[in-house]
Write a protein that holds these residues in place. Structure first.
Motif, PDB file in Angstrom:
ATOM      1  N   ILE A 238       0.841  -1.203   0.000  1.00  0.00           N
ATOM      2  CA  ILE A 238       0.000   0.000   0.000  1.00  0.00           C
ATOM      3  C   ILE A 238       0.873   1.250   0.000  1.00  0.00           C
ATOM      4  CG2 ILE A 238      -1.640   1.358   1.361  1.00  0.00           C
ATOM      5  CD1 ILE A 238      -2.834  -1.335   2.304  1.00  0.00           C
ATOM      6  N   GLU A 239       1.913   1.240   0.814  1.00  0.00           N
ATOM      7  CA  GLU A 239       2.823   2.386   0.871  1.00  0.00           C
ATOM      8  C   GLU A 239       3.488   2.620  -0.483  1.00  0.00           C
ATOM      9  OE1 GLU A 239       6.592   4.064   3.515  1.00  0.00           O
ATOM     10  OE2 GLU A 239       6.115   1.934   3.562  1.00  0.00           O
ATOM     11  N   GLN A 240       3.950   1.546  -1.110  1.00  0.00           N
ATOM     12  CA  GLN A 240       4.594   1.693  -2.414  1.00  0.00           C
ATOM     13  C   GLN A 240       3.605   2.195  -3.464  1.00  0.00           C
ATOM     14  OE1 GLN A 240       7.764   1.560  -2.833  1.00  0.00           O
ATOM     15  NE2 GLN A 240       8.142   0.834  -0.749  1.00  0.00           N
ATOM     16  N   GLY A 241       2.349   1.732  -3.374  1.00  0.00           N
ATOM     17  CA  GLY A 241       1.338   2.198  -4.315  1.00  0.00           C
ATOM     18  C   GLY A 241       1.087   3.687  -4.210  1.00  0.00           C
ATOM     19  N   VAL A 242       1.037   4.184  -2.982  1.00  0.00           N
ATOM     20  CA  VAL A 242       0.837   5.616  -2.767  1.00  0.00           C
ATOM     21  C   VAL A 242       2.053   6.401  -3.262  1.00  0.00           C
ATOM     22  CG1 VAL A 242       0.552   7.411  -1.008  1.00  0.00           C
ATOM     23  CG2 VAL A 242      -0.760   5.290  -0.848  1.00  0.00           C
ATOM     24  N   LYS A 243       3.253   5.920  -2.943  1.00  0.00           N
ATOM     25  CA  LYS A 243       4.472   6.613  -3.363  1.00  0.00           C
ATOM     26  C   LYS A 243       4.608   6.642  -4.886  1.00  0.00           C
ATOM     27  CE  LYS A 243       7.386   5.819   0.692  1.00  0.00           C
ATOM     28  NZ  LYS A 243       8.614   5.160   1.221  1.00  0.00           N
ATOM     29  N   ASN A 244       4.138   5.580  -5.535  1.00  0.00           N
ATOM     30  CA  ASN A 244       4.252   5.507  -6.992  1.00  0.00           C
ATOM     31  C   ASN A 244       3.171   6.295  -7.721  1.00  0.00           C
ATOM     32  OD1 ASN A 244       6.446   3.844  -6.646  1.00  0.00           O
ATOM     33  ND2 ASN A 244       5.332   1.953  -7.027  1.00  0.00           N
ATOM     34  N   GLY A 245       2.253   6.909  -6.977  1.00  0.00           N
ATOM     35  CA  GLY A 245       1.228   7.737  -7.596  1.00  0.00           C
ATOM     36  C   GLY A 245       0.218   6.963  -8.404  1.00  0.00           C
ATOM     37  N   LEU A 246      -0.216   5.801  -7.878  1.00  0.00           N
ATOM     38  CA  LEU A 246      -1.200   5.007  -8.596  1.00  0.00           C
ATOM     39  C   LEU A 246      -2.510   5.759  -8.792  1.00  0.00           C
ATOM     40  CD1 LEU A 246      -0.910   1.435  -7.024  1.00  0.00           C
ATOM     41  CD2 LEU A 246      -0.094   2.204  -9.225  1.00  0.00           C
ATOM     42  N   PRO A 247      -3.247   5.438  -9.844  1.00  0.00           N
ATOM     43  CA  PRO A 247      -4.583   6.026  -9.998  1.00  0.00           C
ATOM     44  C   PRO A 247      -5.451   5.700  -8.790  1.00  0.00           C
ATOM     45  CG  PRO A 247      -3.897   4.966 -12.028  1.00  0.00           C
ATOM     46  CD  PRO A 247      -2.877   4.597 -10.998  1.00  0.00           C
ATOM     47  N   GLN A 248      -6.386   6.576  -8.489  1.00  0.00           N
ATOM     48  CA  GLN A 248      -7.193   6.457  -7.288  1.00  0.00           C
ATOM     49  C   GLN A 248      -7.967   5.137  -7.229  1.00  0.00           C
ATOM     50  OE1 GLN A 248     -10.302   9.430  -6.845  1.00  0.00           O
ATOM     51  NE2 GLN A 248      -9.753   9.732  -4.710  1.00  0.00           N
ATOM     52  N   GLN A 249      -8.357   4.595  -8.371  1.00  0.00           N
ATOM     53  CA  GLN A 249      -9.153   3.377  -8.384  1.00  0.00           C
ATOM     54  C   GLN A 249      -8.389   2.177  -7.813  1.00  0.00           C
ATOM     55  OE1 GLN A 249     -10.077   2.202 -12.382  1.00  0.00           O
ATOM     56  NE2 GLN A 249      -8.018   2.552 -13.157  1.00  0.00           N
ATOM     57  N   PHE A 250      -7.059   2.239  -7.797  1.00  0.00           N
ATOM     58  CA  PHE A 250      -6.273   1.133  -7.255  1.00  0.00           C
ATOM     59  C   PHE A 250      -6.442   1.009  -5.740  1.00  0.00           C
ATOM     60  CE2 PHE A 250      -4.343   1.026 -11.350  1.00  0.00           C
ATOM     61  CZ  PHE A 250      -3.806  -0.244 -11.484  1.00  0.00           C
ATOM     62  N   ALA A 251      -7.017   2.017  -5.113  1.00  0.00           N
ATOM     63  CA  ALA A 251      -7.287   1.915  -3.677  1.00  0.00           C
ATOM     64  C   ALA A 251      -8.233   0.771  -3.375  1.00  0.00           C
ATOM     65  CB  ALA A 251      -7.873   3.234  -3.161  1.00  0.00           C
ATOM     66  N   TRP A 252      -9.102   0.424  -4.351  1.00  0.00           N
ATOM     67  CA  TRP A 252     -10.004  -0.716  -4.162  1.00  0.00           C
ATOM     68  C   TRP A 252      -9.206  -2.012  -4.038  1.00  0.00           C
ATOM     69  CZ3 TRP A 252     -14.675  -0.420  -2.494  1.00  0.00           C
ATOM     70  CH2 TRP A 252     -15.499   0.671  -2.829  1.00  0.00           C
ATOM     71  N   LYS A 253      -8.207  -2.188  -4.887  1.00  0.00           N
ATOM     72  CA  LYS A 253      -7.399  -3.401  -4.812  1.00  0.00           C
ATOM     73  C   LYS A 253      -6.602  -3.455  -3.515  1.00  0.00           C
ATOM     74  CE  LYS A 253      -6.610  -5.587  -9.228  1.00  0.00           C
ATOM     75  NZ  LYS A 253      -5.601  -6.225 -10.087  1.00  0.00           N
ATOM     76  N   ALA A 254      -6.061  -2.325  -3.113  1.00  0.00           N
ATOM     77  CA  ALA A 254      -5.307  -2.281  -1.864  1.00  0.00           C
ATOM     78  C   ALA A 254      -6.203  -2.632  -0.687  1.00  0.00           C
ATOM     79  CB  ALA A 254      -4.694  -0.895  -1.680  1.00  0.00           C
ATOM     80  N   ALA A 255      -7.402  -2.056  -0.664  1.00  0.00           N
ATOM     81  CA  ALA A 255      -8.349  -2.322   0.427  1.00  0.00           C
ATOM     82  C   ALA A 255      -8.791  -3.779   0.431  1.00  0.00           C
ATOM     83  CB  ALA A 255      -9.557  -1.399   0.300  1.00  0.00           C
ATOM     84  N   PHE A 256      -9.051  -4.317  -0.752  1.00  0.00           N
ATOM     85  CA  PHE A 256      -9.513  -5.702  -0.850  1.00  0.00           C
ATOM     86  C   PHE A 256      -8.436  -6.669  -0.354  1.00  0.00           C
ATOM     87  CE2 PHE A 256     -10.394  -9.626  -3.365  1.00  0.00           C
ATOM     88  CZ  PHE A 256     -11.630  -9.908  -2.798  1.00  0.00           C
ATOM     89  N   GLY A 257      -7.200  -6.413  -0.718  1.00  0.00           N
ATOM     90  CA  GLY A 257      -6.111  -7.259  -0.246  1.00  0.00           C
ATOM     91  C   GLY A 257      -6.004  -7.248   1.263  1.00  0.00           C
ATOM     92  N   LEU A 258      -6.180  -6.080   1.868  1.00  0.00           N
ATOM     93  CA  LEU A 258      -6.097  -5.968   3.323  1.00  0.00           C
ATOM     94  C   LEU A 258      -7.249  -6.704   4.001  1.00  0.00           C
ATOM     95  CD1 LEU A 258      -4.391  -4.711   5.551  1.00  0.00           C
ATOM     96  CD2 LEU A 258      -5.777  -2.642   5.377  1.00  0.00           C
TER      97      LEU A 258
END
Length: 280
Positions: A238-258
């Protein structure tokens, strides 16, 4: 870098430098935006002051994933799961839903794989998973509570405690997702999954389980440990995703994994407590 969690495993975007930052239009390649005029040097002092007085742009303004985006979506998925679990517990007689646990779990796992492996972000599929897995957890928890009073509260408390401990350990850098740590988890997790499948198959045909042996508590403790330390990998991705500037929709994948990791952790803790308290 690879993750134990299917939500991140095939997404290079969740690895360091895995997603480009900006191109000439502010998207994509990691290059500094070019300027064709109208920059800060052409603004009046008053305009500059007004610009710098503006609040920092959030995810909605930049279109990039933020920690808040992950928290909100995790809360939404987890909330649906809890409501489904509570409804199943309250509306079904004790033990009545156990016969449906395995079929529902298999369907939920199928939905989870679909959500994880699909190139398209699918929040609807994720919510369907949350509903089905909530029903599974509600049935299981109801049966365990009927046999061992107070065990569900202990399992919930243990899950929340493990989550909080790992979050603090990660934020304070007591535990980090180092290359050696990832390599160990990438070996241990598939091995434990194979064990679970074999143990399930043996249990279906013989009614016996490795958890029924004198060493069952050690196996249960191993499962709790793996699930707990898997949270470190989730936090890191999740930290790497935020640092890499992922599109906002990827927050769904991060949340689902958690959420999937928390479900696994709760089941492992519930099983370990049952073994320690002499339940089956």
């Amino acid at each position: 870098m690879q993750s134990h969690n299917p939500a991140f495993r095939n997404d290079k975007a969740f690895s360091p430098g895995g997603y480009a930052t900006f191109d000439d239009s502010g998207r994509g390649s990691g290059r500094t935006p070019t300027r064709s005029g109208g920059g800060p040097q052409d603004m009046t002092p008053q305009q500059l002051q007004e610009m710098y007085a503006q609040p920092s742009a959030g995810g909605a303004q930049t279109g990039r994933m933020t920690y808040d985006d992950v928290v909100v979506r995790t809360g939404a998925l987890f909330g649906v799961l809890v409501v489904a679990a509570a409804a199943t517990w309250v509306l079904t007689p004790v033990g009545a839903g156990l016969g449906l646990v395995l079929p529902l779990m298999l369907v939920a796992v199928g939905l989870g794989l679909w959500a994880n492996l699909s190139k398209k972000i699918r929040p609807g599929v994720m919510f369907a998973y949350a509903v089905l897995m909530g029903a599974v957890l509600g049935s299981i928890s109801q049966a365990f509570e009927a046999a061992l009073s107070g065990i569900v509260f202990q399992a919930v408390l243990g899950t929340l405690g493990a989550f909080a401990a790992m979050l603090v350990a990660y934020k304070t850098k007591v535990v980090r997702a180092s290359p050696k740590f990832r390599k160990f988890m990438m070996i241990a997790l598939p091995g434990y999954l194979v064990f679970l499948l074999v143990n399930l198959g043996i249990g279906l045909f013989t009614g016996q389980s490795a958890y029924d042996t004198p060493f069952g508590w050690l196996i249960g403790l191993l499962g709790v440990g793996l699930a707990t330390f898997s949270l470190i990998l989730d936090f890191d991705f999740i930290e790497q995703g935020v640092k890499n500037g992922l599109p906002q929709q990827f927050a769904w994948k991060a949340a689902f994994g958690l959420v999937t990791t928390l479900v696994w952790l709760y089941i492992e803790i519930l099983r370990l407590l049952s073994i320690l308290r002499g339940g089956e």
